[in-house]
Each structure stands twice: as structure tokens, then as C-alpha cells.
Design a protein around this motif. Structure first.
Motif, PDB file in Angstrom:
ATOM      1  N   ASN A   4       0.814  -1.222   0.000  1.00  0.00           N
ATOM      2  CA  ASN A   4       0.000   0.000   0.000  1.00  0.00           C
ATOM      3  C   ASN A   4       0.849   1.274   0.000  1.00  0.00           C
ATOM      4  OD1 ASN A   4       0.978  -0.288   2.604  1.00  0.00           O
ATOM      5  ND2 ASN A   4      -0.930   0.343   3.581  1.00  0.00           N
ATOM      6  N   HIS A   5       2.150   1.138  -0.104  1.00  0.00           N
ATOM      7  CA  HIS A   5       3.038   2.307  -0.139  1.00  0.00           C
ATOM      8  C   HIS A   5       2.756   3.098  -1.418  1.00  0.00           C
ATOM      9  CE1 HIS A   5       6.690   4.700  -0.400  1.00  0.00           C
ATOM     10  NE2 HIS A   5       6.873   4.432   0.888  1.00  0.00           N
ATOM     11  N   PRO A   6       2.844   4.424  -1.371  1.00  0.00           N
ATOM     12  CA  PRO A   6       2.583   5.240  -2.565  1.00  0.00           C
ATOM     13  C   PRO A   6       3.458   4.907  -3.773  1.00  0.00           C
ATOM     14  CG  PRO A   6       2.641   6.627  -0.610  1.00  0.00           C
ATOM     15  CD  PRO A   6       3.065   5.245  -0.170  1.00  0.00           C
ATOM     16  N   VAL A  19      13.648   9.472  -0.609  1.00  0.00           N
ATOM     17  CA  VAL A  19      14.069  10.280   0.536  1.00  0.00           C
ATOM     18  C   VAL A  19      12.932  10.984   1.269  1.00  0.00           C
ATOM     19  CG1 VAL A  19      16.448  10.556  -0.250  1.00  0.00           C
ATOM     20  CG2 VAL A  19      14.720  12.229  -0.941  1.00  0.00           C
ATOM     21  N   ASP A  20      11.770  11.074   0.663  1.00  0.00           N
ATOM     22  CA  ASP A  20      10.636  11.705   1.339  1.00  0.00           C
ATOM     23  C   ASP A  20       9.850  10.732   2.220  1.00  0.00           C
ATOM     24  OD1 ASP A  20      11.163  14.194   0.221  1.00  0.00           O
ATOM     25  OD2 ASP A  20       9.948  13.773  -1.558  1.00  0.00           O
ATOM     26  N   TYR A  21      10.291   9.501   2.292  1.00  0.00           N
ATOM     27  CA  TYR A  21       9.608   8.464   3.063  1.00  0.00           C
ATOM     28  C   TYR A  21      10.546   7.932   4.154  1.00  0.00           C
ATOM     29  CZ  TYR A  21       6.358   8.628  -0.810  1.00  0.00           C
ATOM     30  OH  TYR A  21       5.462   9.059  -1.750  1.00  0.00           O
ATOM     31  N   PRO A  22       9.976   7.308   5.186  1.00  0.00           N
ATOM     32  CA  PRO A  22      10.836   6.708   6.216  1.00  0.00           C
ATOM     33  C   PRO A  22      11.751   5.651   5.598  1.00  0.00           C
ATOM     34  CG  PRO A  22       8.533   6.731   6.927  1.00  0.00           C
ATOM     35  CD  PRO A  22       8.557   7.140   5.473  1.00  0.00           C
ATOM     36  N   LYS A  42      26.489   9.677  -5.129  1.00  0.00           N
ATOM     37  CA  LYS A  42      26.471   9.994  -6.563  1.00  0.00           C
ATOM     38  C   LYS A  42      25.225  10.785  -6.942  1.00  0.00           C
ATOM     39  CE  LYS A  42      29.236   6.102  -8.134  1.00  0.00           C
ATOM     40  NZ  LYS A  42      29.201   4.778  -8.775  1.00  0.00           N
ATOM     41  N   ALA A  43      24.125  10.526  -6.240  1.00  0.00           N
ATOM     42  CA  ALA A  43      22.874  11.240  -6.516  1.00  0.00           C
ATOM     43  C   ALA A  43      22.780  12.549  -5.732  1.00  0.00           C
ATOM     44  CB  ALA A  43      21.689  10.343  -6.180  1.00  0.00           C
ATOM     45  N   SER A  44      23.833  12.870  -4.997  1.00  0.00           N
ATOM     46  CA  SER A  44      23.868  14.080  -4.152  1.00  0.00           C
ATOM     47  C   SER A  44      22.690  14.125  -3.185  1.00  0.00           C
ATOM     48  CB  SER A  44      23.892  15.343  -5.019  1.00  0.00           C
ATOM     49  OG  SER A  44      25.035  15.349  -5.831  1.00  0.00           O
ATOM     50  N   LEU A  45      22.415  12.969  -2.573  1.00  0.00           N
ATOM     51  CA  LEU A  45      21.322  12.861  -1.614  1.00  0.00           C
ATOM     52  C   LEU A  45      21.862  12.441  -0.253  1.00  0.00           C
ATOM     53  CD1 LEU A  45      18.782  10.918  -3.840  1.00  0.00           C
ATOM     54  CD2 LEU A  45      18.609  13.319  -3.155  1.00  0.00           C
ATOM     55  N   GLU A  46      21.208  12.905   0.775  1.00  0.00           N
ATOM     56  CA  GLU A  46      21.575  12.548   2.144  1.00  0.00           C
ATOM     57  C   GLU A  46      20.426  11.746   2.752  1.00  0.00           C
ATOM     58  OE1 GLU A  46      23.892  12.325   5.502  1.00  0.00           O
ATOM     59  OE2 GLU A  46      24.475  13.401   3.701  1.00  0.00           O
ATOM     60  N   PRO A  47      20.596  10.429   2.898  1.00  0.00           N
ATOM     61  CA  PRO A  47      19.514   9.646   3.501  1.00  0.00           C
ATOM     62  C   PRO A  47      19.410   9.946   5.007  1.00  0.00           C
ATOM     63  CG  PRO A  47      21.437   8.268   3.174  1.00  0.00           C
ATOM     64  CD  PRO A  47      21.750   9.612   2.559  1.00  0.00           C
ATOM     65  N   LEU A  48      18.188  10.023   5.493  1.00  0.00           N
ATOM     66  CA  LEU A  48      17.935  10.224   6.915  1.00  0.00           C
ATOM     67  C   LEU A  48      17.096   9.054   7.413  1.00  0.00           C
ATOM     68  CD1 LEU A  48      17.121  14.042   6.777  1.00  0.00           C
ATOM     69  CD2 LEU A  48      19.257  12.970   7.520  1.00  0.00           C
ATOM     70  N   PRO A  49      17.759   7.940   7.703  1.00  0.00           N
ATOM     71  CA  PRO A  49      17.002   6.741   8.086  1.00  0.00           C
ATOM     72  C   PRO A  49      16.337   6.870   9.451  1.00  0.00           C
ATOM     73  CG  PRO A  49      19.356   6.354   8.313  1.00  0.00           C
ATOM     74  CD  PRO A  49      19.197   7.715   7.690  1.00  0.00           C
ATOM     75  N   ILE A  50      15.177   6.227   9.579  1.00  0.00           N
ATOM     76  CA  ILE A  50      14.532   6.139  10.891  1.00  0.00           C
ATOM     77  C   ILE A  50      15.115   4.968  11.673  1.00  0.00           C
ATOM     78  CG2 ILE A  50      12.375   7.251  10.182  1.00  0.00           C
ATOM     79  CD1 ILE A  50      11.138   4.384  10.086  1.00  0.00           C
ATOM     80  N   LEU A  65       5.434  -2.372   8.706  1.00  0.00           N
ATOM     81  CA  LEU A  65       4.673  -1.674   9.752  1.00  0.00           C
ATOM     82  C   LEU A  65       4.712  -0.158   9.655  1.00  0.00           C
ATOM     83  CD1 LEU A  65       5.703  -3.909  12.775  1.00  0.00           C
ATOM     84  CD2 LEU A  65       3.571  -4.005  11.459  1.00  0.00           C
ATOM     85  N   ASP A  66       5.818   0.408   9.206  1.00  0.00           N
ATOM     86  CA  ASP A  66       5.980   1.858   9.215  1.00  0.00           C
ATOM     87  C   ASP A  66       5.788   2.500   7.846  1.00  0.00           C
ATOM     88  OD1 ASP A  66       6.551   1.809  11.934  1.00  0.00           O
ATOM     89  OD2 ASP A  66       8.697   1.535  11.583  1.00  0.00           O
ATOM     90  N   ASN A  67       5.329   1.716   6.881  1.00  0.00           N
ATOM     91  CA  ASN A  67       5.146   2.217   5.515  1.00  0.00           C
ATOM     92  C   ASN A  67       6.423   2.870   4.994  1.00  0.00           C
ATOM     93  OD1 ASN A  67       3.455   2.209   3.310  1.00  0.00           O
ATOM     94  ND2 ASN A  67       2.724   4.288   3.682  1.00  0.00           N
ATOM     95  N   GLY A  68       7.553   2.283   5.391  1.00  0.00           N
ATOM     96  CA  GLY A  68       8.841   2.813   4.971  1.00  0.00           C
ATOM     97  C   GLY A  68       9.394   2.073   3.779  1.00  0.00           C
ATOM     98  N   ILE A  69      10.613   2.440   3.443  1.00  0.00           N
ATOM     99  CA  ILE A  69      11.332   1.815   2.334  1.00  0.00           C
ATOM    100  C   ILE A  69      12.620   1.239   2.898  1.00  0.00           C
ATOM    101  CG2 ILE A  69      12.559   2.236   0.165  1.00  0.00           C
ATOM    102  CD1 ILE A  69      10.605   4.553  -0.336  1.00  0.00           C
ATOM    103  N   THR A  70      12.914   0.018   2.512  1.00  0.00           N
ATOM    104  CA  THR A  70      14.189  -0.582   2.852  1.00  0.00           C
ATOM    105  C   THR A  70      14.835  -1.080   1.577  1.00  0.00           C
ATOM    106  OG1 THR A  70      15.315  -2.067   4.398  1.00  0.00           O
ATOM    107  CG2 THR A  70      13.316  -2.918   3.335  1.00  0.00           C
ATOM    108  N   PHE A  71      16.117  -1.319   1.631  1.00  0.00           N
ATOM    109  CA  PHE A  71      16.874  -1.708   0.448  1.00  0.00           C
ATOM    110  C   PHE A  71      17.403  -3.119   0.648  1.00  0.00           C
ATOM    111  CE2 PHE A  71      16.961   2.859   0.967  1.00  0.00           C
ATOM    112  CZ  PHE A  71      16.529   3.300  -0.269  1.00  0.00           C
TER     113      PHE A  71
END
Length: 130
Positions: A4-6, A19-22, A42-50, A65-71
Motif C-alpha cells: 500500500n506504499h505510494p 528520501v521523502d519516506y521513512p 552519486k545522486a547528491s542525496l543525504e539519507p535520513l534513516p529512521i 509496519l511503518d510504511n517505509g522503504i528498505t533496500f
């Protein structure tokens, strides 16, 4: 991610979409972390993990449970994917990074249980790749 994640219905996503998601990210003791750090840099992004952890089980459950993204790899979430708790969506920046799984037999030959496990793993990997 949970079904159900967007972003779950997409065929592929970019790190910038994530990056806009947990985020639930493997910690520095894991094999995948250097790949993630390199891809985010390389993508010039700073991940802010929960959550940062070396436990795949925690990563899976947090995504559910947290509607987050994991790799993780398709193999890592195979059971959850089959029962509809998680979906695998490839990340464009990580699509060309591969990991190798090696099973090395003992010098004296492989036991029956090890042979069965190896065959099960091969079948699961073939199915996960499709």
C-alpha cells in the motif's frame, strides 16, 4: 516496501523518490551499506534513516509496519512478497549493482541436507529473478 506504499505500483524508482519516506537502511557492518552510501553520494542525496540495523528481519518488519522503504534483494523478501506483505521495486541507481552468493562445499563432500538446501536456494533465486 509494503504493497500500500505510494511508490509500490511503480516498475522502478529512483533514490530521489525514496528520501521523502521513512528509510530503513542497513548499518555499516553489512555488505550492502557501501553500495547504498555510494549511490546516495552519486545522486547528491543525504539519507535520513529512521532505523539503521544489520538485521534483515527488522528491515522487513519496519517496511511492513511503518510504511517505509528498505533496500534489500528480492531473495531477502521472497516469503513476504509471496504472501503479499512486501513488494520489490527496483531502484534505478542500484539496478546495475550485483551481489554474489556462494555456497562452498566441505572437502569431504556435501551432506544430503546441504544438497537439499542448495537446490532449494537455487529454485528460490530462479523464481525471485522472474
Amino acid at each position: 516496501m509494503a504493497p500500500n506504499h505510494p511508490l509500490a505500483k511503480r516498475n522502478q524508482i529512483r533514490l530521489s523518490d525514496c528520501v521523502d519516506y521513512p528509510l530503513v537502511i542497513a548499518d555499516g557492518s553489512t555488505v550492502i551499506r557501501p553500495y547504498l552510501d555510494s549511490a546516495f553520494a552519486k545522486a547528491s542525496l543525504e539519507p535520513l534513516p529512521i532505523i539503521e540495523t544489520n538485521a534483515i528481519e527488522i528491515m522487513r518488519h519496519a517496511a511492513i509496519l511503518d510504511n517505509g522503504i528498505t533496500f534489500l534483494t528480492p531473495f531477502d523478501i521472497e516469503f513476504e512478497r509471496r504472501v503479499g506483505r512486501l513488494v520489490y521495486v527496483p531502484v534505478r541507481e542500484l539496478a546495475y549493482e550485483t551481489q554474489t552468493l556462494m555456497l562452498i562445499g566441505h572437502e569431504r563432500g556435501t551432506s544430503a541436507i546441504a544438497s537439499v538446501l542448495a537446490e532449494m536456494l537455487k529454485a528460490m533465486m530462479r523464481e525471485a529473478a522472474t
